[in-house]
Structure formats: structure tokens, C-alpha cells
Scaffold this active site. Structure first.
Site: not given
Ligand code: ARG
Ligand code: ZN
Length: 865
Positions: A269-271, A306, A309
């Protein structure tokens, strides 16, 4: 370049109990990128300090990297002063602090895994979580090593006029040969998984936000110029999120800029990269022409997720990847509540539970079941699961419920305060809840340890002699891989007893079920009350009760808890459908009547009505059966749908006509009206009315928004009509150049309840617009298909073969996305012998593939165990 994904190496298993603090810390890092799609040079300068009293060498993770040069304190190392083994660079160092420099060259353009630095539609961008940074430069790639980053980028100015990285921009300038440079500094120490850079020809939707302490933050959403008009909703969602986190959690944004970039090729989805979120464009871009209401809500929820976070993930990060739910579960909980506040609490809760049941309950009852805090993994990418995210959020929700809002807030304040700037654990979070909220969570901690969905039996018995009623509660947690025996959990159950005479209950109580078997007696009931339990879905459990269909019908008409009311209605339908599949006599009229009463109740919110009257999904019905029979489930559900359609036809026709909105609006009321209208269309089409396809085609043609257009297309796609083919053609020709919208064309066909879906999907896999290179397209076709129970489990086994072929082909390009397609095949134990054998055979075939990634190896081998 080295490739260490050989089939001969047995994948290493990482265990939670093996955690040791890092040998070396890296308080500062300077990165210098000479950006180029074919060959990017990365010069990293690490200030390293020895952590504790030991003489172990410095070990830096690398993946597919070869050092071109290494320097320590300015001196170039000779070949015998370092070694490279399985990607790890080892350098012996004599003092307690050194400057270590490495030079590598990487090829973003050839990076089809979309991890590390890669090219997407002319952009260069990064994805580092969980272990992508090691594909960019040598570094201790673990979340408990926090560094201050200074990033310099040089690039061709015409190709990459915009250069972005984490933190605040500090300087930029031009260079000879049409190149330019920029430097960004991030003052907040962060783990390397939060590193990001983007270079490209991007346009900016610029705005500002003034924080609660009066600081001004520059906001930017960066997209291709042509997409700028589609960024307004995301910007509004961002500003709403910033204000919400201040109001609800007291959390303020901490940098002078906050940037978001949308990219077309993205693994999920996003980072949440610090100050530079990178998004799958499907969670940024939205306009009425191309986005459904669900898409709009997805944008709002993911932008919030995001952004949130920044505190739950970035300011307080994870000590190791076993703690992933620390940031993900908490952040999902936060975004769910934000979305509820922006729209309807009732409908949001229903949607969230539906997702939890569809994704997490299935995971929890299969071969890939794992605790919210796992004990081991082969490939961490496989653990970005519904259990870590959605069940993790339910754990936070239960704690918030047990504490109440004030004490929960005291707990989160303490958590942020205590651990700001640290890499923390799930245990740290629970302890902050205990200390700040003054509660004992000793038994509750089991929720982090034990996998599997608890089953609760709730039996109400009335004693007219004593005018009392006794609620007997029993719990059990089924065995899961590696956990044959389970201990009783602490399960918070919001409960109420309804008086059938008055239609009211006498108060909502929070019962804590903590023993395997426990009972409570309520006095003052001369006649038997009706049980409403797990109200609001207070615990992520499966509840079985001895309530009659009449009791459920009563609750579906009277329960004042919207989730419980919805649940009663669903259970009423489940009982009828499961009974019918099992060949028992069932009373379908009770369902029709409950639907009629719900639809015609003027006091109910249309969005709620639409949720309540939809039939449980085929997959959910499968979950209620000992052996899933996809054909019988489809037949029974379809028959009931047709009956509801036919018996209430005038009502559907009337509703479909009446709920037509005048002009497009995004208010909850307008969204609710569309949702109900689409449901009415579905039932009208199911009614067998001669004009069903005509009405659907009319909606398809006249709609001024994608919500109605796509719903009409989906309704048509289920049947066989000339209108079906016409609508698919029109849709294709209208959106063939818009990737995100074309995904809907693939997805709608893959999801269709159509006897030929499996063959259509095979054809679509060869369509000129299908590509394995784009994860959204793969998910739109194969991901959707694997979620279409009736089609995927076609008795020929063709569906299994199609998905297995896709996994094998995709694994060579993008193992992470390939591995996500394995779980549907892994559920073979739930099916009849013939299907199970074919599913296993496909899994075995995948496992024999030479050079299989550890991502797919882990999922397939666990599925066969
Ligand atoms: N931290 C990101 C989020 O939840 C997702 C990262 C996913 N990474 C992965 N290797 N699947 O917003
Ligand atoms: Zn997340």
C-alpha cells in the site's frame, strides 16, 4: 552482481529468542548518490561506534552488492582487510570509533523486486522496509540501529528535476553536463528501513498545516503532472490526520516539511519513510470519474496510516522484526478510529470486522497461522500479514476497551514519552498500558503469544423458579503450527440481555472471560431474555450461541449496538444457508422478512442497511463448514439471493429509482445512498426480472461516478447478457490508458460469479495489457481470482494451475508479490480430497522449481507441512 537466492542454500531461520543488541552502532551516516537508472553509484560514510565491551568485527549487511572500494578512517582497505560472505561485509576494526566508507554501484532499472532503489515509470524511488536498504548500500540492516542521515543526490536535471529525501531540504545547485544536486538532512535518528529518496519529473500539490504549537509545515503531494487534479482528497486526508493526531493523541508533527510521492509500481500500500512517505498511486489518486467510494476511503485510511506512523513507528520504532505489530497493530487501530471519526463508526466497525474475518481468521486457521508476535521467520516480508496488522489492531482495541478512554490515553502518553527515540518491543507497549492505565495485563499478554482464533461458547439458560438467567461461557483455542496446547485467554465480551417484551436491554456490561469455563447469573428475569454478546466485536473471537432464529430476528430488529444488530442478521442468514447446504429444512422467509424490515426502517442509516442486508460471502460460509463445498455454497447463496430479489422486487426497483443522487458528493449520506442503490441493483438483477440487465446497463451508462459504474459492471459481469459484453468493451476502451482504472476491468472479471471465470482469467493473463511487472495488475487479476472461491476452486483444478503458474513466473521477478499468492493454495486441508490433492500437487510443483526465492519457499513449504 552476486545472486544468493540459490535453491541449494537452505533458508536460514531467524528466531526471536536469539535477539542480541547490535555489536556496532552508527550514530551518523552520510550518503552520496550519483543517480542514474542503469548505474547508480552510492558512496556511504558511516561513523561507527563499538557497542559494549567486545572484540567482534563490524558486520554490514548487503544484498547483491560488491564493494568497489572500502575506506576506514580515510585509508583504502586492501583485499585481505575485508571479506564478503553471503552478502555480509566483515571488517575488523581496532578502536571504539571509526569512519567507514563504502562505494558500490547498483542498477535501479533492473530491479524488478521493487525493494531497494528501483525505477518506476521514469522515476527513481526506494522501498527499504523491511530489508531493502541492504540492496542500496552496506549497513547493519536492523531496526535497532538508529542514525542521523545526511543525503546528497546528483542527477540529470532534465530527467530528474525533483530530488527528494527524508527530513528537511538544506541545499541544492547546478552542475556541469546538465546535472544538478540536492542535500537533505534528517535530524531525527532513524533505522535504515525508514530511509527514502525519490528523483523524477514530478509536479507538486503544495499546501501547509499549522501545528498545535503554531509551527508551519509545508505539505507536498508529488505526482505526474497529469495526475495533479486527482490529489485533492489525499491532501485533505493528510491535513485531517495531522489535526486528529494532535486532538486524540496529543501528537504533533516534528519536521518543517512532509512529502508524499505516488508511484505506479509498488509491492504493497504505502510506506512511512520519515518525512517522505512513498505510496502506491492507488492510495493517493482519486476523482469521481475513476475512484469508487471504497477507493476514496482507502486513500483517506492509508494516508492517515502512514502519517500516524510518524509517532507509532518512527519516533518510537521496533527493536526487531518480531515486534512488527508494535507499530503496525497500533497504527491500524489509530487509522481505523480516525476513519470512523471521519465517517460512520458503525459502518467502519462492520467493514473492519468483515476484513478481519475474511483475511485474518482464515490465516489463523491454516498452515501459516502465527502469533501477533511471531517466534521465527525465514523471510520477514512474509509476516506483513493480517495477523500482525489486523489482529494486532484488535489487541490494542481490547486494551483500550478494558482501560476506558482516559486511562488508555494515559497509557499511550506514557508509551510515547518513555520510548521516544527508541526501538521498543510489544512488551514495552503492554507495560506502558499497565503503568499508565493502572491495570494488570499478565494474562492478556497471551494474545501476543498464542496463535489461533479463540472459540467462545455462550449458552444462556433461564430458570423460572428463581427468575434468573445463567450465562455459561466456555473458551478454547484451536491448535496451530508449533502450538498444540493452548492456555485460556483473557477475553473481554461486551454483553447485554434484551427483554423481549420491551425490546430493550438493561445495560451493557463488560464481562471478562478468563477461565476455560465460567458462568454468570443475572437475577430479576421472570421471562427469558435474549442474549446480545461480543457487542461491537469487543474481542476477535468466534462466538457460538444457543440463540434461535427467532432470537436473531429479534436482535436484527432491536439491538441498539449496530455491530451486534448486523451480526444477528448475518447469523440468521448463515444459519439458513449452512442448513440448506446440509440438506436441512430451513425457513428462508425469516431472512426475507428481516431484510424487508431492515430496508424499510426509516430510522436506519442507508450505509448500515446496505451492510446488513448483504448475504455473507461464499468464503465466510465456507469457514462455517467442516469441509468447504464451493459449488454447494455458490448454489445455495445464489438461490437465496434470487429469492430475496424476486420476493422483494418492487422494493428493489423502488429503492434503485429513489436513491439516485442528483449530483456527485462525497458526504457519508451520499456514499450511503450509493451503497444502498448498488445493493438494490444487485437484488433487482437477481430477481429474474426481464429488464435486470437493461437497468444495470442504464446505471452503467448514466453514472457520473465510478462507484455506480463499477457496481453496475460487476452486476452485469455475473450474468450472461449482451449488455455484459458491451459494458466490458466500453469500460476497456474508456480506460485503457489509465492503469489504475484498467485494474478494475481485470479485477471485476476475476471476481465475477460466472461459470466461465476460470477460463476468462486464463485469457486475461495473456491479454496485451496484462503484465507481471506491475503488482497492482497482478493483484487485480490473480489476487482477485484467488479470492473468488467458486471460480478458484473450480473442480477441474484449472484455477489452482493458473495461480501456481503465476507464482512460478512472478517469483523470478518479484518474490515478495509472488509469495502473497501462495496462501489460497495452502488452504487445501479445508477442501474435499480431490481438490486437496490437486492443490497439494501444485504446491509441490512450485517447490521443485529451481532457484525458488526464500519468500515463496517459506510459504509453500509451511503450507505442505
Ligand atoms: N510499513 C508499511 C505500512 O504498513 C508497509 C511495509 C510493508 N513491507 C513489506 N515488506 N511487506 O504502512
Ligand atoms: Zn503500517
Amino acid at each position: 552482481m552476486a545472486d544468493n537466492s540459490s535453491s541449494l542454500t537452505i533458508p536460514h531461520i531467524v528466531r526471536r529468542q536469539d535477539y542480541r543488541p547490535p555489536d556496532w552502532l552508527v550514530p551518523d551516516i552520510a550518503l552520496d548518490f550519483a543517480l542514474d537508472a542503469a548505474a547508480t553509484r552510492v558512496h556511504a560514510t558511516l561513523s561507527v561506534t563499538r557497542n559494549g565491551d567486545h572484540d567482534r568485527p563490524l558486520r554490514l549487511d548487503g544484498d547483491g552488492l560488491l564493494p568497489l572500494e572500502i575506506r576506514v578512517d580515510g585509508a583504502v582497505l586492501a583485499a585481505d582487510q575485508w571479506s564478503l560472505d553471503g552478502g555480509t561485509l566483515t571488517i575488523a576494526l581496532s578502536n571504539s570509533a571509526h569512519m567507514v566508507e563504502t562505494f558500490v554501484e547498483i542498477a535501479p532499472q533492473g530491479n524488478s523486486k521493487l525493494m531497494g532503489l528501483y525505477a518506476s515509470g521514469g522515476l527513481l524511488c526506494t522501498q527499504c522496509e523491511a530489508e531493502g536498504f541492504r540492496r542500496i548500500t552496506f549497513f547493519p540492516d536492523r531496526p535497532d540501529v538508529l542514525s542521523r542521515y545526511s543525503v546528497r543526490m546528483t542527477a540529470d536535471k532534465a530527467l530528474y528535476p525533483v530530488l527528494l529525501a527524508n527530513g528537511d531540504p538544506v541545499e541544492q545547485g547546478d552542475l556541469p553536463d546538465g546535472r544538478h544536486w540536492a542535500r537533505w538532512n534528517d535530524p531525527f535518528p532513524k533505522p535504515c528501513y525508514l530511509f527514502a529518496l525519490v528523483a523524477g519529473d514530478l509536479a507538486c500539490n503544495a499546501d501547509r498545516f499549522v501545528t498545535m504549537s503554531g509551527r508551519e509545515v509545508q505539505l507536498g503531494i508529488w505526482v505526474r503532472e497529469a495526475d495533479l487534479p486527482r490529489t485533492a482528497h489525499a491532501m485533505q486526508a493528510l491535513k485531517n490526520s495531522m489535526a486528529w493526531d494532535e486532538r486524540v493523541y496529543g501528537r504533533e508533527y516534528d519536521l518543517d516539511v512532509f512529502n508524499i510521492v505516488a508511484v505506479a509500481d509498488f509491492n504493497f500500500g504505502a510506506m512511512e519513510n520519515k518525512g517522505l512517505n512513498i505510496f502506491n498511486s492507488r492510495y493517493i489518486l482519486a476523482d469521481p470519474e475513476t475512484a469508487t467510494d471504497i477507493d476514496y476511503d482507502g486513500v483517506e485510511g492509508v494516508v492517515a496510516h502512514e502519517y500516524f506512523h510518524n509517532w507509532s513507528g518512527n519516533r518510537v520504532t521496533c527493536r526487531d522484526w518480531f515486534q512488527l505489530s508494535l507499530k503496525e497493530g497500533f497504527t491500524v487501530f489509530r487509522d481505523q478510529n480516525f476513519s470512523a471519526d471521519m465517517g460512520s463508526h458503525a459502518v467502519k466497525r462492520i467493514e473492519d470486522v468483515r476484513i478481519l474475518r475474511a483475511a485474518q481468521f482464515q490465516e489463523d486457521s491454516g498452515p501459516l497461522a502465527h502469533p501477533v508476535r511471531p517466534e521465527s521467520y525465514m523471510e520477514i516480508s512474509n509476516f506483513y500479514t493480517a495477523t500482525i496488522y489486523n489482529k494486532g489492531a484488535e489487541l490494542i482495541r481490547m486494551m483500550a476497551l478494558m482501560l476506558g478512554p482516559e486511562r488508555f490515553r494515559a497509557g499511550t502518553d506514557l508509551y510515547f514519552d518513555r520510548h521516544d527515540g527508541e526501538a521498543a518491543t510489544c512488551e514495552d507497549f503492554v507495560r506502558a498500558m499497565e503503568d499508565g492505565g493502572e491495570i494488570d495485563l499478565a494474562q492478556f499478554r497471551l494474545w501476543y503469544e498464542q496463535a489461533g482464533t479463540p472459540h467462545v461458547r455462550a449458552l444462556l439458560s433461564h430458570d423460572p423458579a428463581t427468575q434468573s438467567v445463567t450465562l455459561l461461557l466456555e473458551q478454547s483455542v484451536p491448535p496451530t503450527p508449533g502450538q498444540p496446547e493452548k492456555r485460556p485467554m483473557a477475553i473481554p465480551l461486551r454483553t447485554a440481555l434484551f427483554d423481549p417484551e420491551t425490546g430493550q436491554h438493561r445495560g451493557d456490561e463488560l464481562l471478562m472471560l478468563t477461565e476455560a469455563r465460567q458462568s454468570v447469573t443475572f437475577a430479576g428475569w421472570p421471562t427469558a431474555p435474549i442474549l446480545s454478546i461480543n457487542r461491537g466485536f469487543s474481542a476477535p473471537v468466534i462466538v457460538e450461541t444457543n440463540r434461535s432464529q427467532a432470537d436473531l430476528a429479534f436482535l436484527s430488529a432491536h439491538d441498539d449496538d449496530p455491530f451486534a444488530r448486523y451480526e444477528a442478521m448475518q447469523q440468521l442468514m448463515v444459519n439458513v444457508l449452512v442448513g440448506r447446504i446440509g440438506g436441512q429444512p430451513v425457513d428462508e422467509d425469516a431472512v426475507v422478512a428481516a431484510i424487508r424490515d431492515t430496508v424499510t426502517n426509516p430510522l436506519l442509516d442507508p450505509a448500515f442497511i446496505a451492510e446488513a442486508i448483504r448475504l455473507p460471502s461464499e468464503a465466510y460460509l465456507g469457514d462455517q463448514m467442516a469441509v468447504v463445498d464451493p459449488d454447494a455454497i455458490h448454489a445455495a447463496r445464489d438461490a437465496l439471493q434470487r429469492r430475496i430479489g424476486a420476493e422483494l422486487e418492487p422494493l428493489w426497483r423502488d429503492m434503485h429509482g429513489k436513491t439516485k443522487a442528483n449530483a456527485f458528493a462525497l458526504s457519508p449520506a451520499a456514499k450511503g445512498a450509493r451503497k444502498l442503490r448498488n445493493t438494490a441493483l444487485l437484488y433487482l438483477a437477481a430477481s429474474g426480472a426481464a429488464d435486470g440487465a437493461t437497468v444495470a446497463f442504464g446505471q452503467f451508462s448514466e453514472a457520473d461516478n465510478m462507484t455506480e459504474r463499477q457496481a453496475a459492471l460487476a452486476t452485469l459481469a455475473n450474468g450472461a447478457s449482451a449488455e455484459r459484453e458491451a459494458a466490458l468493451d466500453i469500460f476497456y476502451n474508456r480506460y485503457r490508458d489509465d492503469a489504475l482504472t484498467l485494474d478494475k476491468w481485470f479485477q471485476t472479471q476475476a471476481f465475477a460469479f460466472h461459470p466461465d471465470t476460470v477460463d476468462l482469467v486464463e485469457e486475461l493473463g495473456r491479454h496485451k495489457d496484462f503484465t507481471l511487472a506491475n503488482p497492482n495488475r497482478v493483484r487485480a487479476l490473480y489476487g482477485a481470482f484467488a479470492g473468488n472461491q467458486w471460480a478458484f476452486h473450480h473442480k477441474s483444478g484449472k484455477g489452482y494451475r493458473l495461480v501456481a503458474d503465476c507464482i512460478v513466473a512472478l517469483d523470478k521477478l518479484n518474490p515478495q508479490t509472488a509469495a502473497r499468492l501462495v496462501p489460497p493454495l495452502g488452504r487445501w486441508r479445508r477442501f474435499d480430497e480431490a481438490r486437496a490433492a490437486m492443490m497439494r500437487a501444485e504446491l509441490q510443483r512450485i517447490l521443485l522449481e529451481p532457484g525458488l526465492s526464500k519468500d515463496v519457499t517459506e510459504q509453500v513449504s509451511k503450507s505442505l507441512e
